[in-house]
Scaffold this motif. Structure first.
Motif, PDB file in Angstrom:
ATOM      1  N   LEU A 111       0.840  -1.203   0.000  1.00  0.00           N
ATOM      2  CA  LEU A 111       0.000   0.000   0.000  1.00  0.00           C
ATOM      3  C   LEU A 111       0.870   1.247   0.000  1.00  0.00           C
ATOM      4  O   LEU A 111       1.639   1.484   0.933  1.00  0.00           O
ATOM      5  CB  LEU A 111      -0.907   0.008   1.236  1.00  0.00           C
ATOM      6  CG  LEU A 111      -1.831   1.220   1.412  1.00  0.00           C
ATOM      7  CD1 LEU A 111      -2.864   1.293   0.287  1.00  0.00           C
ATOM      8  CD2 LEU A 111      -2.524   1.168   2.772  1.00  0.00           C
ATOM      9  N   SER A 112       0.737   2.065  -1.033  1.00  0.00           N
ATOM     10  CA  SER A 112       1.479   3.315  -1.118  1.00  0.00           C
ATOM     11  C   SER A 112       0.617   4.463  -0.591  1.00  0.00           C
ATOM     12  O   SER A 112      -0.485   4.701  -1.084  1.00  0.00           O
ATOM     13  CB  SER A 112       1.868   3.604  -2.577  1.00  0.00           C
ATOM     14  OG  SER A 112       2.417   4.895  -2.707  1.00  0.00           O
ATOM     15  N   LEU A 113       1.143   5.148   0.435  1.00  0.00           N
ATOM     16  CA  LEU A 113       0.481   6.318   1.016  1.00  0.00           C
ATOM     17  C   LEU A 113       1.432   7.505   0.973  1.00  0.00           C
ATOM     18  O   LEU A 113       2.654   7.345   1.035  1.00  0.00           O
ATOM     19  CB  LEU A 113       0.090   6.053   2.477  1.00  0.00           C
ATOM     20  CG  LEU A 113      -0.921   4.955   2.777  1.00  0.00           C
ATOM     21  CD1 LEU A 113      -1.028   4.753   4.286  1.00  0.00           C
ATOM     22  CD2 LEU A 113      -2.289   5.324   2.207  1.00  0.00           C
TER      23      LEU A 113
ATOM     24  N   ASP B  74       4.197  11.724   4.280  1.00  0.00           N
ATOM     25  CA  ASP B  74       4.953  12.831   4.875  1.00  0.00           C
ATOM     26  C   ASP B  74       4.166  14.146   4.900  1.00  0.00           C
ATOM     27  O   ASP B  74       4.722  15.189   5.209  1.00  0.00           O
ATOM     28  CB  ASP B  74       6.298  13.031   4.158  1.00  0.00           C
ATOM     29  CG  ASP B  74       6.171  13.772   2.820  1.00  0.00           C
ATOM     30  OD1 ASP B  74       5.038  13.900   2.297  1.00  0.00           O
ATOM     31  OD2 ASP B  74       7.209  14.227   2.299  1.00  0.00           O
ATOM     32  N   GLU B  75       2.864  14.097   4.608  1.00  0.00           N
ATOM     33  CA  GLU B  75       2.127  15.361   4.466  1.00  0.00           C
ATOM     34  C   GLU B  75       0.760  15.298   5.124  1.00  0.00           C
ATOM     35  O   GLU B  75       0.036  14.314   5.013  1.00  0.00           O
ATOM     36  CB  GLU B  75       1.996  15.690   2.976  1.00  0.00           C
ATOM     37  CG  GLU B  75       1.596  17.118   2.665  1.00  0.00           C
ATOM     38  CD  GLU B  75       0.093  17.300   2.613  1.00  0.00           C
ATOM     39  OE1 GLU B  75      -0.373  18.415   2.932  1.00  0.00           O
ATOM     40  OE2 GLU B  75      -0.615  16.337   2.254  1.00  0.00           O
ATOM     41  N   GLY B  76       0.407  16.373   5.833  1.00  0.00           N
ATOM     42  CA  GLY B  76      -0.814  16.392   6.630  1.00  0.00           C
ATOM     43  C   GLY B  76      -2.106  16.347   5.847  1.00  0.00           C
ATOM     44  O   GLY B  76      -3.063  15.697   6.272  1.00  0.00           O
ATOM     45  N   GLY B  77      -2.164  17.026   4.696  1.00  0.00           N
ATOM     46  CA  GLY B  77      -3.409  17.049   3.929  1.00  0.00           C
ATOM     47  C   GLY B  77      -3.837  15.662   3.486  1.00  0.00           C
ATOM     48  O   GLY B  77      -4.984  15.252   3.680  1.00  0.00           O
ATOM     49  N   SER B  78      -2.908  14.913   2.914  1.00  0.00           N
ATOM     50  CA  SER B  78      -3.222  13.564   2.445  1.00  0.00           C
ATOM     51  C   SER B  78      -3.595  12.644   3.598  1.00  0.00           C
ATOM     52  O   SER B  78      -4.525  11.835   3.505  1.00  0.00           O
ATOM     53  CB  SER B  78      -2.037  12.977   1.680  1.00  0.00           C
ATOM     54  OG  SER B  78      -1.798  13.678   0.486  1.00  0.00           O
ATOM     55  N   MET B  79      -2.843  12.761   4.696  1.00  0.00           N
ATOM     56  CA  MET B  79      -3.109  11.870   5.830  1.00  0.00           C
ATOM     57  C   MET B  79      -4.361  12.268   6.598  1.00  0.00           C
ATOM     58  O   MET B  79      -5.013  11.415   7.201  1.00  0.00           O
ATOM     59  CB  MET B  79      -1.894  11.822   6.751  1.00  0.00           C
ATOM     60  CG  MET B  79      -0.693  11.119   6.118  1.00  0.00           C
ATOM     61  SD  MET B  79      -1.056   9.404   5.575  1.00  0.00           S
ATOM     62  CE  MET B  79      -1.561   9.636   3.856  1.00  0.00           C
TER      63      MET B  79
ATOM     64  N   GLU C  21       7.728   4.688   5.244  1.00  0.00           N
ATOM     65  CA  GLU C  21       7.750   5.924   6.029  1.00  0.00           C
ATOM     66  C   GLU C  21       8.082   7.125   5.152  1.00  0.00           C
ATOM     67  O   GLU C  21       8.825   7.022   4.184  1.00  0.00           O
ATOM     68  CB  GLU C  21       8.818   5.838   7.128  1.00  0.00           C
ATOM     69  CG  GLU C  21       8.560   4.799   8.196  1.00  0.00           C
ATOM     70  CD  GLU C  21       9.669   4.787   9.245  1.00  0.00           C
ATOM     71  OE1 GLU C  21      10.553   5.675   9.190  1.00  0.00           O
ATOM     72  OE2 GLU C  21       9.656   3.885  10.109  1.00  0.00           O
ATOM     73  N   LEU C  22       7.507   8.270   5.536  1.00  0.00           N
ATOM     74  CA  LEU C  22       7.891   9.586   5.015  1.00  0.00           C
ATOM     75  C   LEU C  22       8.040   9.609   3.486  1.00  0.00           C
ATOM     76  O   LEU C  22       9.083   9.988   2.939  1.00  0.00           O
ATOM     77  CB  LEU C  22       9.188  10.048   5.689  1.00  0.00           C
ATOM     78  CG  LEU C  22       9.078  10.297   7.202  1.00  0.00           C
ATOM     79  CD1 LEU C  22      10.450  10.503   7.811  1.00  0.00           C
ATOM     80  CD2 LEU C  22       8.171  11.482   7.482  1.00  0.00           C
ATOM     81  N   ILE C  23       6.972   9.237   2.815  1.00  0.00           N
ATOM     82  CA  ILE C  23       6.969   9.223   1.354  1.00  0.00           C
ATOM     83  C   ILE C  23       6.287  10.493   0.835  1.00  0.00           C
ATOM     84  O   ILE C  23       5.183  10.835   1.265  1.00  0.00           O
ATOM     85  CB  ILE C  23       6.236   7.972   0.822  1.00  0.00           C
ATOM     86  CG1 ILE C  23       7.014   6.715   1.213  1.00  0.00           C
ATOM     87  CG2 ILE C  23       6.061   8.036  -0.695  1.00  0.00           C
ATOM     88  CD1 ILE C  23       8.387   6.609   0.609  1.00  0.00           C
ATOM     89  N   SER C  24       6.934  11.182  -0.087  1.00  0.00           N
ATOM     90  CA  SER C  24       6.377  12.409  -0.653  1.00  0.00           C
ATOM     91  C   SER C  24       5.223  12.088  -1.601  1.00  0.00           C
ATOM     92  O   SER C  24       5.014  10.933  -1.989  1.00  0.00           O
ATOM     93  CB  SER C  24       7.456  13.173  -1.422  1.00  0.00           C
ATOM     94  OG  SER C  24       7.789  12.473  -2.620  1.00  0.00           O
ATOM     95  N   TYR C  25       4.503  13.121  -1.968  1.00  0.00           N
ATOM     96  CA  TYR C  25       3.355  12.935  -2.864  1.00  0.00           C
ATOM     97  C   TYR C  25       3.780  12.302  -4.191  1.00  0.00           C
ATOM     98  O   TYR C  25       3.216  11.294  -4.622  1.00  0.00           O
ATOM     99  CB  TYR C  25       2.668  14.285  -3.124  1.00  0.00           C
ATOM    100  CG  TYR C  25       1.378  14.163  -3.906  1.00  0.00           C
ATOM    101  CD1 TYR C  25       0.192  13.816  -3.270  1.00  0.00           C
ATOM    102  CD2 TYR C  25       1.354  14.396  -5.280  1.00  0.00           C
ATOM    103  CE1 TYR C  25      -0.993  13.696  -3.992  1.00  0.00           C
ATOM    104  CE2 TYR C  25       0.175  14.281  -6.002  1.00  0.00           C
ATOM    105  CZ  TYR C  25      -1.000  13.937  -5.354  1.00  0.00           C
ATOM    106  OH  TYR C  25      -2.172  13.813  -6.066  1.00  0.00           O
TER     107      TYR C  25
ATOM    108  N   ILE D 222       2.986   8.282  -5.706  1.00  0.00           N
ATOM    109  CA  ILE D 222       2.386   7.949  -7.007  1.00  0.00           C
ATOM    110  C   ILE D 222       3.339   7.069  -7.812  1.00  0.00           C
ATOM    111  O   ILE D 222       2.934   6.070  -8.415  1.00  0.00           O
ATOM    112  CB  ILE D 222       2.042   9.229  -7.798  1.00  0.00           C
ATOM    113  CG1 ILE D 222       0.986  10.049  -7.051  1.00  0.00           C
ATOM    114  CG2 ILE D 222       1.542   8.884  -9.198  1.00  0.00           C
ATOM    115  CD1 ILE D 222       0.774  11.435  -7.632  1.00  0.00           C
ATOM    116  N   ALA D 223       4.611   7.437  -7.813  1.00  0.00           N
ATOM    117  CA  ALA D 223       5.614   6.689  -8.587  1.00  0.00           C
ATOM    118  C   ALA D 223       5.739   5.250  -8.109  1.00  0.00           C
ATOM    119  O   ALA D 223       5.958   4.337  -8.918  1.00  0.00           O
ATOM    120  CB  ALA D 223       6.964   7.397  -8.519  1.00  0.00           C
ATOM    121  N   LEU D 224       5.601   5.026  -6.804  1.00  0.00           N
ATOM    122  CA  LEU D 224       5.659   3.658  -6.289  1.00  0.00           C
ATOM    123  C   LEU D 224       4.561   2.796  -6.914  1.00  0.00           C
ATOM    124  O   LEU D 224       4.764   1.619  -7.208  1.00  0.00           O
ATOM    125  CB  LEU D 224       5.517   3.654  -4.767  1.00  0.00           C
ATOM    126  CG  LEU D 224       6.713   4.167  -3.965  1.00  0.00           C
ATOM    127  CD1 LEU D 224       6.369   4.222  -2.480  1.00  0.00           C
ATOM    128  CD2 LEU D 224       7.941   3.295  -4.195  1.00  0.00           C
TER     129      LEU D 224
END
Length: 423
Positions: free
Chosen positions: A189-191, A194-199, A244-248, A252-254
Motif C-alpha cells: 500500500l502506497s500512502l 509525509d504530508e498532513g493534507g493527504s493523511m 515511512e515519510l513518502i512524498s506525494y 504515485i511513482a511507487l
C-alpha cells in the motif's frame, strides 16, 4: 436626400453597435485551478464565451491555498473582488464569518433553473452555513483506492469482475496486505505519509467509518474512534506495508512503477493513470474503487470545487451580474461531464445519473461514494490549508511514522486546535 438617408443609416448602425456592446455583461472570474483541472476549466469558459455573446467571462487563475483565500478576503474588503470565484466547500465555515461570501437566495437559484434536488445532499448541505446557501457545488472529489489488477490477481484478491475482493473490514484488509507481500508485491500500500493534507483525508475517512466525530461542540476528538483510526494507519507503516515519510510524487511513482500494489489518493490522479496507460508507460492493468469499509460503515472524506459570489460591503456585485453569474453556473453544471474527465464526480445529478457518465470509468465505479461522502467539520478551524491540516502535519504525521505515540499525538492535536478554536 440620398446623403441624408445614408447618414441616418450609418448613425443607426453605430447606435446599434454601441447598444449591442453595452448590452454585453462582463464577468470577472477568479479560480485556483492548475494542471488538468485548469486546462478543462479554460476549455469550458472558452465554449461558454463562444456560445453566449451577451456575457463575457474574463478569467484569472491565482495560486491555490492560503494565497488565494487571503487575496479574496483582501479584495472583498476594498471592493475589488471578482464577480464569481471557485471556492472549496470545506472553506465555507471559515469564509462566512469573515463576510467574504454572498448568500444565494432560493428565488435566485430558482430563476437560474436550479434546485437543491439537483444535487447530492452531502455536497449541497456542505454549501450551507446556518441554513443559508453560500455557493453551488460543481463536483465531489474524494480519495479512492487505486489498485494493480495483476498484483491483486496474483494474491488471489481480484474478483471475476476485475475489482478487489476480500478487502472489507480492517482485519481482512490487513490480511490482504500480508498476502500481497507474500505473493511478491514489494509494497502492498502506497500512502503519501509525509504530508498532513493527504493523511487527514485517510484519518477522517477511518474516523467517520466508525461513526466518530472530529468535533462535538468545543470538544476535539471525543471518544476512542480517533485513536483507533490512527492506530490502524500506524500499523500499516510499522508492519512494513507502507513506507515511512513518502512524498506525494514518490507515493504515485511507487504505484505507477508497479512496486506498490495499491495506492490511496484523490480522484484527481485518474488522468495521470489514464495518460500513462494510453502511452504504454504503465506496465499493468489498473482500476480505482471506493475506499473499502474498513471500520464499520461506508464513509469517505470528500470536498467539492464550488462556485461562489464574493460579498463586499464596499462594492456589492450588482443584481445584473448576479443573474449572469448564476446563468454561468447553471451552464457549467449542465456541461460538467467534461469536468468529470479529471476524475471528479459531478455534483449535478442530471449529469451524474446520465448514460454518458455511467459509461465513464473508473468514475462510475466509485461514484457511489457521493451518497456516503463526509465533508470536513463545519468549523472555522477546518477546511483545506486550515488549522486541522496543520495539526495533522505537526502531530498525526509524526505518529504515523513512528516518531510520536498515537495517544500523545492526539492529545497534542486537541491542545493545538483548542487554542486555534478560541482565537
Amino acid at each position: 436626400m440620398k446623403t441624408a438617408i445614408k447618414a441616418a443609416l450609418s448613425a443607426a448602425v453605430l447606435f446599434g453597435s454601441a447598444f449591442s456592446a453595452s448590452a454585453k455583461t462582463d464577468i470577472t472570474w477568479w479560480d485556483f485551478l492548475a494542471g488538468g483541472d485548469g486546462v478543462r476549466m479554460k476549455a469550458l469558459i472558452k465554449e461558454f464565451n463562444e456560445t453566449h455573446p451577451d456575457i463575457q467571462i474574463n478569467a484569472t487563475t491565482l495560486e491555490w491555498g492560503t494565497p488565494f483565500y487571503t487575496k479574496v478576503q483582501t479584495a472583498t474588503a476594498v471592493g475589488q473582488q471578482p464577480d464569481i470565484m471557485t471556492y472549496a466547500l470545506s472553506r465555507f465555515p471559515l469564509a462566512v464569518p469573515q463576510g467574504v461570501l454572498r448568500p444565494i437566495t432560493d428565488d435566485e437559484l430558482s430563476e437560474a433553473g436550479l434546485s437543491a434536488d439537483d444535487y447530492f445532499e452531502s455536497s449541497f448541505d456542505a454549501a450551507k452555513v446556518d441554513d443559508k446557501l453560500y455557493g453551488i457545488p460543481f463536483d465531489i472529489h474524494s480519495i479512492v483506492l487505486y489498485y494493480n489488477k495483476d498484483a491483486l490477481a496474483k494474491a488471489g484478491l481480484l474478483g471475476d469482475d476485475g475489482k478487489p475482493k476480500g478487502l472489507e473490514g480492517l482485519e481482512n484488509f490487513n490480511a490482504a496486505l500480508a498476502k500481497l507481500k507474500e505473493s511478491g508485491s514489494e509494497i502492498p500500500l502506497s500512502l503519501h505519509t509525509d504530508e498532513g493534507g493527504s493523511m487527514w483525508r485517510v484519518f477522517y475517512t477511518l474516523l467517520s467509518q466508525q461513526g466518530g466525530k472530529f468535533m462535538d461542540g468545543d470538544e476535539i476528538l471525543p471518544g476512542d474512534e480517533g485513536l483507533e483510526a490512527l492506530k490502524a494507519m500506524t500499523n500499516w507503516v510499522s508492519s512494513g506495508y507502507s513506507p515511512e515519510l513518502i512524498s506525494y510524487e514518490a507515493s504515485i511513482a511507487l504505484f505507477t512503477s508497479g512496486r506498490a500494489a495499491m495506492h490511496i489518493n484523490g480522484v484527481w490522479e485518474v488522468p495521470t493513470m489514464k495518460d500513462l496507460a494510453a502511452s504504454g508507460d504503465l506496465g499493468f492493468e489498473w482500476g480505482a474503487v471506493q475506499i473499502p469499509v474498513l471500520m464499520g460503515k461506508p464513509a469517505t472524506w470528500a470536498d467539492s470545487h464550488a462556485f461562489a459570489i464574493p460579498n463586499s460591503e464596499e462594492n456589492p456585485v450588482s443584481p445584473e451580474k448576479v443573474k449572469a453569474v448564476l446563468e454561468i453556473i447553471a451552464w457549467l453544471n449542465d456541461h460538467s461531464l467534461a469536468w468529470a474527465e479529471a476524475g471528479h464526480i459531478p455534483a449535478y445529478k442530471p449529469v451524474a445519473q446520465s448514460t454518458e457518465f455511467k459509461e465513464m470509468e473508473p468514475n462510475a465505479t466509485y461514484s457511489s461514494l457521493a451518497d456516503t461522502a463526509v465533508f470536513d467539520p463545519q468549523s472555522p478551524i477546518a477546511g483545506g490549508a486550515g488549522p486541522i491540516y496543520e495539526a495533522t502535519q505537526n502531530f498525526i504525521v509524526p505518529a504515523l511514522n513512528g516518531q510520536l505515540d498515537p495517544e500523545e499525538a492526539l492529545e497534542m492535536v486537541r491542545d493545538e486546535l483548542k487554542n486555534a478554536n478560541m482565537n
